[in-house]
Design a protein around this motif. Structure first.
Motif, PDB file in Angstrom:
ATOM      1  N   SER A 121      72.859  10.734  45.142  1.00 15.46           N
ATOM      2  CA  SER A 121      72.100  11.701  45.921  1.00 15.46           C
ATOM      3  C   SER A 121      70.651  11.670  45.449  1.00 15.46           C
ATOM      4  CB  SER A 121      72.666  13.109  45.738  1.00 15.46           C
ATOM      5  OG  SER A 121      73.927  13.228  46.359  1.00 15.46           O
ATOM      6  N   THR A 122      69.738  11.798  46.389  1.00 11.91           N
ATOM      7  CA  THR A 122      68.312  11.800  46.075  1.00 11.91           C
ATOM      8  C   THR A 122      67.621  12.927  46.818  1.00 11.91           C
ATOM      9  OG1 THR A 122      67.847  10.240  47.867  1.00 11.91           O
ATOM     10  CG2 THR A 122      68.283   9.293  45.694  1.00 11.91           C
ATOM     11  N   HIS A 123      66.367  13.174  46.470  1.00 13.72           N
ATOM     12  CA  HIS A 123      65.588  14.216  47.127  1.00 13.72           C
ATOM     13  C   HIS A 123      64.209  13.688  47.527  1.00 13.72           C
ATOM     14  CE1 HIS A 123      68.229  17.388  44.903  1.00 13.72           C
ATOM     15  NE2 HIS A 123      68.713  17.119  46.108  1.00 13.72           N
ATOM     16  N   LYS A 167      73.848   0.920  45.868  1.00 13.48           N
ATOM     17  CA  LYS A 167      73.550   0.504  47.240  1.00 13.48           C
ATOM     18  C   LYS A 167      73.107   1.664  48.132  1.00 13.48           C
ATOM     19  CE  LYS A 167      73.514  -2.218  50.883  1.00 13.48           C
ATOM     20  NZ  LYS A 167      72.491  -3.262  51.055  1.00 13.48           N
ATOM     21  N   PHE A 168      73.729   2.827  47.977  1.00 14.91           N
ATOM     22  CA  PHE A 168      73.503   3.935  48.905  1.00 14.91           C
ATOM     23  C   PHE A 168      72.715   5.057  48.245  1.00 14.91           C
ATOM     24  CE2 PHE A 168      76.886   1.812  51.067  1.00 14.91           C
ATOM     25  CZ  PHE A 168      76.687   2.106  52.406  1.00 14.91           C
ATOM     26  N   TYR A 169      71.907   5.716  49.024  1.00 13.17           N
ATOM     27  CA  TYR A 169      71.310   6.970  48.585  1.00 13.17           C
ATOM     28  C   TYR A 169      71.454   7.992  49.703  1.00 13.17           C
ATOM     29  CZ  TYR A 169      67.133   5.677  51.330  1.00 13.17           C
ATOM     30  OH  TYR A 169      66.264   5.328  52.346  1.00 13.17           O
ATOM     31  N   ARG A 170      71.818   9.186  49.324  1.00  8.24           N
ATOM     32  CA  ARG A 170      72.044  10.282  50.281  1.00  8.24           C
ATOM     33  C   ARG A 170      70.865  11.234  50.215  1.00  8.24           C
ATOM     34  NH1 ARG A 170      74.586  15.661  49.617  1.00  8.24           N
ATOM     35  NH2 ARG A 170      75.635  16.305  51.550  1.00  8.24           N
ATOM     36  N   ASP A 171      70.210  11.407  51.339  1.00  5.36           N
ATOM     37  CA  ASP A 171      69.026  12.253  51.381  1.00  5.36           C
ATOM     38  C   ASP A 171      69.012  13.015  52.701  1.00  5.36           C
ATOM     39  OD1 ASP A 171      66.189  13.203  50.924  1.00  5.36           O
ATOM     40  OD2 ASP A 171      66.322  11.706  49.328  1.00  5.36           O
ATOM     41  N   GLU A 217      58.360   6.628  55.380  1.00  5.28           N
ATOM     42  CA  GLU A 217      57.970   5.816  54.226  1.00  5.28           C
ATOM     43  C   GLU A 217      59.127   5.619  53.258  1.00  5.28           C
ATOM     44  OE1 GLU A 217      54.647   7.915  52.693  1.00  5.28           O
ATOM     45  OE2 GLU A 217      53.265   7.259  54.292  1.00  5.28           O
ATOM     46  N   TYR A 218      59.891   6.663  52.985  1.00  2.00           N
ATOM     47  CA  TYR A 218      60.968   6.458  52.018  1.00  2.00           C
ATOM     48  C   TYR A 218      62.123   5.659  52.621  1.00  2.00           C
ATOM     49  CZ  TYR A 218      64.342  10.337  53.206  1.00  2.00           C
ATOM     50  OH  TYR A 218      65.286  11.159  53.772  1.00  2.00           O
ATOM     51  N   ILE A 219      62.349   5.785  53.920  1.00  2.23           N
ATOM     52  CA  ILE A 219      63.355   4.942  54.567  1.00  2.23           C
ATOM     53  C   ILE A 219      62.924   3.470  54.506  1.00  2.23           C
ATOM     54  CG2 ILE A 219      64.495   4.388  56.753  1.00  2.23           C
ATOM     55  CD1 ILE A 219      65.515   6.964  55.556  1.00  2.23           C
ATOM     56  N   ALA A 220      61.635   3.209  54.765  1.00  3.69           N
ATOM     57  CA  ALA A 220      61.123   1.832  54.746  1.00  3.69           C
ATOM     58  C   ALA A 220      61.159   1.246  53.339  1.00  3.69           C
ATOM     59  CB  ALA A 220      59.701   1.806  55.303  1.00  3.69           C
ATOM     60  N   GLU A 221      60.808   2.044  52.329  1.00  5.12           N
ATOM     61  CA  GLU A 221      60.820   1.548  50.956  1.00  5.12           C
ATOM     62  C   GLU A 221      62.245   1.231  50.508  1.00  5.12           C
ATOM     63  OE1 GLU A 221      59.414   0.619  46.989  1.00  5.12           O
ATOM     64  OE2 GLU A 221      58.718   0.434  49.052  1.00  5.12           O
ATOM     65  N   PHE A 252      75.233   8.874  58.933  1.00  4.31           N
ATOM     66  CA  PHE A 252      74.799  10.264  59.053  1.00  4.31           C
ATOM     67  C   PHE A 252      75.924  11.183  58.575  1.00  4.31           C
ATOM     68  CE2 PHE A 252      72.219   8.034  62.174  1.00  4.31           C
ATOM     69  CZ  PHE A 252      70.979   8.633  62.071  1.00  4.31           C
ATOM     70  N   GLU A 253      75.509  12.312  58.014  1.00  5.96           N
ATOM     71  CA  GLU A 253      76.448  13.357  57.610  1.00  5.96           C
ATOM     72  C   GLU A 253      75.992  14.660  58.260  1.00  5.96           C
ATOM     73  OE1 GLU A 253      78.500  14.937  53.445  1.00  5.96           O
ATOM     74  OE2 GLU A 253      76.482  14.085  53.409  1.00  5.96           O
TER      75      GLU A 253
END
Length: 717
Positions: A350-352, A371-375, A397-401, A452-453
């Motif tokens: 999980s990330t913020h 591999k995954f990050y949940r934001d 920007e964070y999706i692209a990075e 998506f959640e």
């Protein structure tokens, strides 16, 4: 025995000698010894009179006798407790009952505790030989609790910490932060005057019956000394090109240290330091003296030749144990290149970033092989004016990075919008339709999002100012949001439930056809600071069964939040315990059907060391250079060792060992742990390597089986 290959620690002469050639990093506050960070205000009871205490007798109590034993200091006394777990069904614990009034002004209380010394017991039999009847394991790692009764009869239970065999540890409880409460007026408020009613020690051993002993002493009131938690007096530097405190195998590790002249103890030069390299188990790998003769950085070079989690402890020579003396820790990791992961990878965090985390965190995630990050990209950020929806640049920007680094986002569709129904849950058809338009906007404008959640902790009320959602109201929102996402992106995976604690609400939340329309369901099975074991495995299987019954089909299980914070109170874990719980949780979760698992959360969110939400991270706050905690290395090692191997067997063996076997094309990995160090396992001739949970080699013919998982890599038979 743990043995480590040569690890060099040496002063070096190199061209990096000027201050401009170095980047200063702030050392993290890594002290977790409560005996140094808390100061006793008063002794409330020395716990030296056994006539005041007894083993309670009730439906969940173990057999326990209390006598006078040796105290923490020579010539002092404590309470010696001999206990027997009888194997009764359900919860069983040692309950030592008594009565200690707590002064009205006390804010924290604590006591010293010690499990029996395992070296004082009969020797273990050779590997493979059964344990003798009546064998007493003295040194159980029992979690300690404190029960306090207030003026209105309400009971408050506080988590202290785990006992350590043969070692005195201080357990402290902040009276404002109980773990649970019940009875009396049940208002959750500690009404003074109050008193200690009992000390409780939970059974976590695997065997149905067990015997042991423990000692407690010196119960008192305490206060935290914040300045002791913060490094001071010693500055740390790395080369400006070193962006992460994670190093490749065989990469020389160059750093530098300098005195801080603002600290009185460091103002007069030269100053002599001890530099001690330590592993996560507390084993000293190398110690060397360092002399600081100038205020400019003095270079050091480390050369660990194995992967692992390391801590270089710099202390003022001769005052290494003094709580107020200058100190600093250089915490770093050595890791191999992570294996490439695809969408089937279960490993997440999980990330913020949606709450302004710096993008510099992303490379640390990728470096571990995650591999995954949940934001989240919340509704309120996408629709700021009625009918005008757009994704702000900072989210793009964070999706692209993440995409650049090969990371896959799982995005939560979450929370209310103050433009609709005064910020209430989306309950009306009009508000649900508006929420669906927001979902459509995300799926349309950000086609890179494939997962998506729908919502986060609906029934728990997270993000809703204390308001809680009704389970039956979730189903129509899920149906409308999922329909909108799939219309915009037919390949999207839409996860339901949104991370509830257990399955009691699944029937209502999956009603109206919502369960049948879910691609998976998510839970948040927090259990800190407890160890994941049989109870955790049963929790997962029970929730999976409830979900299948409610949905009318088998649904993939996603754990989208779970973690163990390293806060400095009874709910917190030390660094080793956090890593131990991560590895065991991940293995049990995968063995019991979890398709994706997201640790909550990747980095420490804040700086308050006694607040759980600030301390869940696998790495320290960015103010401390994202220095890795041992759990970061344990996660990376687990990802690496499970890659390309298939789980073929798991479960509890008759002797109480957790046993898992993974098979690869040419080898197999056996993973073992238990709740008590009561056995060893012989290493066969086919074994290629034995590793601890950080990937460091173990050199022994008989591997000790303990609460910490060990990995035996062997040739395929």
């Amino acid at each position: 025995m743990f043995h480590h290959l040569s690890i060099a620690l040496a002063l070096v002469v190199c061209s990096l000698s000027l201050a401009d050639d170095w980047r200063e990093i702030k050392p993290p506050p890594t002290r977790q010894d409560l005996g140094q960070t808390y100061e006793r205000v008063a002794v409330l009871d020395p716990l030296d009179d056994a006539t005041k205490w007894k083993g309670a007798e009730h439906g969940q109590s173990a057999q326990a006798s209390v006598s006078t034993g040796e105290g923490r200091a020579p010539g002092t006394k404590g309470l010696r407790v001999i206990y027997t777990f009888t194997g009764r069904p359900g919860l069983e614990y040692v309950d030592v009952a008594g009565n200690i009034p707590i002064p009205d002004g006390a804010t924290a209380v604590g006591l010293w505790m010690k499990a029996g010394d395992p070296t004082a017991q009969p020797a273990l039999p050779p590997p493979g030989v059964p344990m003798p009847p009546g064998y007493t394991m003295r040194g159980h790692r029992l979690p300690a609790r404190l029960r306090v009764l207030d003026a209105n009869g309400e009971c408050f239970q506080y988590n202290l910490r785990d006992l350590k065999p043969g070692e005195w540890v201080l357990g402290v409880a902040s009276l404002d932060n109980p773990g649970v409460h019940w009875g009396g007026d049940n208002n959750g408020k500690l009404d003074r005057p109050c008193r200690v009613a009992s000390f409780v020690f939970d059974k976590i051993v695997n065997s149905p019956t067990a015997q042991g002993e423990l000692t407690i002493a010196e119960f008192g009131s305490y206060r935290i000394v914040p300045e002791r938690l913060q490094p001071h007096g010693i500055k740390l530097f790395v080369p400006p090109t070193q962006s992460l405190l994670v190093y490749d195998l065989n990469q020389p590790i160059t750093l530098a240290t300098a005195p801080d002249p603002a600290d009185k103890a460091m103002a007069t030069l030269p100053v002599r330091l001890s530099a001690t390299l330590v592993d996560p188990f507390g084993k000293t790998l190398k110690t060397q003296a360092v002399t600081l003769a100038a205020t400019t950085p003095t270079p050091l070079e480390l050369a660990p030749q194995e992967q692992g989690a390391y801590d270089l402890r710099l202390r003022l020579a001769g005052k290494e144990g003094a709580p107020d003396a200058p100190w600093a820790d250089f915490r770093f990791a050595v890791l191999p290149t992570p294996p490439a992961q695809d969408q089937t990878s279960p490993w997440g965090v999980s990330t913020h970033f949606g709450q302004h985390w710096p993008l510099a965190v992303m490379p640390m995630i990728a470096r571990a092989g995650i591999k995954f990050y949940r934001d989240e990209i919340s509704w309120g950020n996408v629709e700021r004016e009625p009918g005008k929806l757009a994704v702000p640049d900072r989210f793009r920007e964070y999706i692209a990075e993440g995409r650049r680094l090969g990371l896959e986002p799982l995005i939560i569709l979450d929370y209310a919008n103050k433009l609709y129904d005064e910020g209430n849950f989306p309950l009306t058809p009009e508000t649900r339709a508006a929420f669906a338009r927001y979902a459509t906007t995300l799926a349309t404008e950000l086609p890179a999002i494939r997962f998506f959640e729908v919502w986060n902790e609906w029934c728990g009320g997270c993000g809703m100012g204390g308001r809680k959602g009704t389970a039956a109201d979730y189903a129509p929102l899920y149906l409308e949001a999922a329909k909108a996402v799939r219309a915009a992106n037919p390949q999207a995976t839409v996860i339901g439930i949104g991370g509830e604690w257990d399955g009691k609400a699944f029937g209502d939340m999956m009603g109206q056809g919502a369960g049948a329309a879910m691609d998976g369901f998510s839970i948040h099975p927090y259990m800190y600071p407890g160890l994941p074991g049989e109870g955790f495995a049963k929790h997962l299987t029970t929730d999976a069964e409830r979900a299948e019954a409610a949905a009318g089909k088998k649904l993939p299980l996603w754990i989208t939040e779970i973690g163990w914070p390293t806060e400095l109170d009874g709910r917190g874990s030390d660094w080793l315990h956090q890593a131990r719980c991560l590895v065991r949780m991940m293995l049990i979760a995968r063995a019991n059907g979890a398709q994706k698992i997201c640790w909550y959360d990747f980095k420490d969110d804040g700086l308050k060391l006694t607040y759980n939400e600030n301390n869940f991270g696998l790495v320290h706050h960015e103010q401390f250079g994202l220095a890795p905690k041992p759990a970061y290395v344990a996660y990376a090692h687990l990802i690496n060792i499970l890659h390309g191997r298939k789980l073929v067997r798991h479960g509890l063996s008759p002797n109480g060992h957790w046993v898992m076997r993974l098979e690869g094309p040419d080898d197999m990995v056996d993973i073992f742990w238990t709740e008590q160090a009561t056995d060893r396992r012989a290493v066969g001739a086919e074994a290629l390597r034995v590793e601890d949970m950080f990937g460091q080699p173990i050199y022994t013919e008989a591997v000790p089986i303990s609460p910490d998982p060990v990995f035996i890599i062997s040739r395929r038979r």
